[in-house]
Design a protein around this motif. Structure first.
Motif, short mmCIF file in Angstrom:
data_model
loop_
_atom_site.label_atom_id
_atom_site.label_comp_id
_atom_site.label_asym_id
_atom_site.label_seq_id
_atom_site.Cartn_x
_atom_site.Cartn_y
_atom_site.Cartn_z
N ALA A 43 0.79 -1.16 -0.19
CA ALA A 43 0.01 -0.05 -0.28
C ALA A 43 0.78 1.34 0.01
N ILE A 44 0.40 2.58 -0.17
CA ILE A 44 0.75 3.66 -0.20
C ILE A 44 0.81 4.27 1.32
N SER A 45 1.85 4.65 1.96
CA SER A 45 1.75 5.31 3.07
C SER A 45 2.31 6.72 2.84
N VAL A 46 1.52 7.78 3.53
CA VAL A 46 1.86 9.16 3.57
C VAL A 46 2.05 9.48 4.74
N TYR A 47 3.56 9.99 5.20
CA TYR A 47 3.61 10.37 6.38
C TYR A 47 3.81 11.79 6.32
N GLY A 48 3.55 12.60 7.75
CA GLY A 48 3.75 13.97 7.85
C GLY A 48 2.56 14.60 7.90
N MET A 49 1.45 13.89 8.05
CA MET A 49 -0.02 14.77 8.11
C MET A 49 -0.36 14.65 9.51
N GLY A 50 0.14 13.87 10.23
CA GLY A 50 -0.55 13.66 11.66
C GLY A 50 0.61 12.68 12.18
N ARG A 51 -0.06 12.23 13.38
CA ARG A 51 0.71 11.06 14.30
C ARG A 51 1.05 9.94 13.77
N TRP A 52 0.07 9.43 12.75
CA TRP A 52 0.04 8.05 12.08
C TRP A 52 0.14 8.39 10.47
N PRO A 53 0.52 7.51 9.71
CA PRO A 53 0.60 7.61 8.39
C PRO A 53 -0.95 7.34 7.67
N VAL A 54 -1.15 8.06 6.69
CA VAL A 54 -2.30 7.73 6.10
C VAL A 54 -1.85 6.63 4.92
N THR A 55 -2.57 5.71 5.13
CA THR A 55 -2.28 4.43 4.29
C THR A 55 -3.27 3.70 3.27
N LEU A 56 -3.19 3.82 2.01
CA LEU A 56 -4.47 3.22 1.33
C LEU A 56 -3.61 2.69 0.18
N TYR A 57 -4.54 1.77 -0.40
CA TYR A 57 -3.94 0.83 -1.60
C TYR A 57 -3.90 1.90 -2.90
N ARG A 58 -3.23 1.40 -3.82
CA ARG A 58 -3.15 2.09 -5.02
C ARG A 58 -4.59 2.57 -5.56
N SER A 59 -5.46 1.67 -5.69
CA SER A 59 -6.69 1.85 -6.35
C SER A 59 -7.53 2.80 -5.42
N GLN A 60 -7.31 2.81 -3.98
CA GLN A 60 -8.10 3.53 -3.06
C GLN A 60 -7.54 5.20 -3.28
N PHE A 61 -6.33 5.29 -3.46
CA PHE A 61 -5.57 6.72 -3.83
C PHE A 61 -6.09 7.11 -5.12
#
Length: 86
Positions: A43-61
């Protein structure tokens, strides 16, 4: 901890102040900077938006990005009731 016992109160206060300043500097450096990684499960994890990463699969993003205009319109329409976090 024995090292801390040997320090005077003034020295302890100075150490705490220095640690607080270092923490503030780290927070400032991270603020606004996003990093993106691939998770162990692909999955894709985006860090830096809050305490925890935002993680979604490619199709979800992809679905989310395809809806960007709709999301922005919703944000604009509800700006008066939406909270803003720095």
């Amino acid at each position: 901890m024995a090292v801390l016992q040997d320090l005077s109160q003034a020295e302890l206060i100075a150490k705490v102040a220095a640690l607080e300043a270092a923490n503030a500097a780290l927070r400032q450096a991270r603020q606004g900077k996003l990093t993106i990684k691939v998770s162990d499960k692909g999955a894709i994890s985006v860090y830096g938006m809050g305490r925890w990463p935002v993680t979604l699969y490619r199709s979800q993003f992809e679905r989310l990005l395809d809806s960007a205009e709709q999301i922005r319109a919703f944000i604009d329409a509800n700006a008066d009731v939406l909270a803003v976090k720095d």
